[in-house]
Design an enzyme around this catalytic site. Sequence first.
Site, PDB file in Angstrom:
ATOM      1  CG  ASP A   1     -28.301  23.668   3.871  1.00  0.00           C
ATOM      2  OD1 ASP A   1     -27.450  24.042   4.546  1.00  0.00           O
ATOM      3  OD2 ASP A   1     -28.502  23.797   2.815  1.00  0.00           O
ATOM      4  CE  LYS A   2     -29.516  16.436   5.143  1.00  0.00           C
ATOM      5  NZ  LYS A   2     -30.093  15.059   5.653  1.00  0.00           N
ATOM      6  CB  THR A   3     -25.247  21.372   2.972  1.00  0.00           C
ATOM      7  OG1 THR A   3     -25.571  22.866   2.772  1.00  0.00           O
ATOM      8  CG2 THR A   3     -26.126  20.520   2.275  1.00  0.00           C
TER       9      THR A   3
END
Length: 494
Positions: free
Chosen positions: A424-426
Site C-alpha cells: 500500500d502507500k503507507t
Amino acid sequence: MTRGRIRARLRRSHFHPFSCMRPRTEDGKGPHPIEGPGYSRVVHCNQPRMHRRKPLKYCSNYISTTKYNIVTFLPKALFEQFRRVANIYFLLAAILSLTPVAPFSAVSMIFPLAFVVGISMAKEALEDWRRFIQDMKVNTRKASVHVADGFGYKTWEKIQVGDVVRVEKDQFFPADLLLLSSSYEDGICYVETMNLDGETNLKPKRALEVTLPLDEDEAFKNFTGTIKCEDPNPSLYTFIGNLEYNHQVYPLDPSQILLRDSKLRNTTFVYGVVIFTGFDSKVMQNSTKSPSKRSRIERKMDKIIYILFSLLLVISLISSIGFAVKIKFQMPDWWYMQPSKPENLYDPNSPVKSGLAHLITALILYGYLIPISLYVSIEVVKVCQAKFIDEDLKMYDEETGNTAEARTSNLNEELGQVDTILSDKTGTLTCNQMDFLKCSIAGTAYGVRSSEVELAAAKQMAMDLEEQDVEISNGSSLKNHARNSWENSSGTRN
C-alpha cells in the site's frame, strides 16, 4: 503475595489522551446486545474449574503446527509421495512385475520404489519432527497464573480459560486475554503485534476503570466475574463482549484484548484473564494447516515424465505390434522361437492376446527410460541445501542473534525469486529505523553528523553557486564579446 514492585505513576494528562479508548459507559451507552448465534462464549473469571465440563469445556492451550501425527503419518505421507507422476508409474510397474509376463523378478522393481519412497518419507518425518520440537518449546513456556494461594508458574499448555495471568515486560501473551490492570495507574499498556500483522509500532491497550484496583496479587484472592462474548473467529481487530462484575455489566471492545503471540512492551506488568486458548485464539484461527509445497522444478519434472511415458508407450506399442505380426505369420516356421507351451503367450491362433502380453513386458523392460533415481538425487540435494542454509554465516543477524532456519527443504530452489510485490502507500516496505544525528540540550549541541536534509541542502547550495558562477562567467564573456564587436565596428567606420 505482593511482589513489591513500584507502580509507574502515570496520570491522565494531555500526554495520554486516550478518550477514544474509554469504556462506552462513560459516554452514556450501555453494554453490547449479545444475542443469537455467534455469541455463546461464557467465561467465568478466576474459576477455571467451571470450564472442565460441557458446554463450557473449551479446547486446551496446546497448539501444534505439525503436518502429521502418529496416526496420520503413513496415509498422508504415502499420498504425498504418490502425487508424483513418476512414483505412480513405478507403482504400476511394480504391480505388473508380479504377473507371469514380467521379464525379471518383482524384487528388482519393488525394492527401488520402496527405497525412493522411504527416503522421501524419512525426509518429511525429519522436517515434521523439527516442527514438533519448536511447538514443544512454545507449549512448555512458563507463565505466572493465579492459583488458590497466590500466583504460581504453569506451562502454556496447561493454561485454561478463566485463569488470571500475570505477564511481565517483554514477555509474550500465552493466550487471548482480557486486560484487567497494568503497572500504570490508568491501566494503560503497550503491545507489539509484529508477529500478528507485521507492524513494529506499539499499540496502546487500556483496561476498564472498574478493574483498575486489581493491581496486586492479593487483589485476586476473591476476584470473580463473568464474560459473555463472541465465539472464536479470525478477526484480529474486532471483539464484542460484556463483563459482569460487581452486579453490573460493562461493555468490552478490542482495546481491552491482548492477543496471543503479541508482546508486552514499555510496561512493567499486566494482569489479564484468559478468554480464548489454543486453536480458539485469533492467531491460531488465522493459521492454516501446513500445505503441501511443490516447487516449479517438481512440476516441470512431472511434465517431463509425461513426455517420457508417452515415448515409452509409443516404443512399447511398436514393439508389441511387431511381435503380434511375427507370431501370426512367422511363428510356425521359426524353429528357434517355438516354445514348449505355445498356448500361453506364443499362440499363432491368438496374436492379439500375445501382443497385449508383450506390451506389458515391453513397458517393464523399457521402463528404465524413466529414471527412478532422479527423485532420490533431488531429495538428497535439497537436504544438503537446507543444511548449508542453516550454517551460512552470511545469513546471520548480529542484532537479534538469529540464524537462518530452513523448516522445509521443498522450496530451496525458489529462494529469492520474487514474482509479485503487493504494497500500500503507507510505506510497508520501508525500514523504520531511526539514527541519532545531533541534538541541542540547554543550548549545547550534541552530535557531529549531518542529517540527510542538511546534506541535501548543502548539495543544492553548491549546485546553485556553480550555476551562478557559470552565469557570471557567461555574462562576462558576452560583455567582452560585445565590446570587441563594437570596437571593431568603430574602427571600420573610421
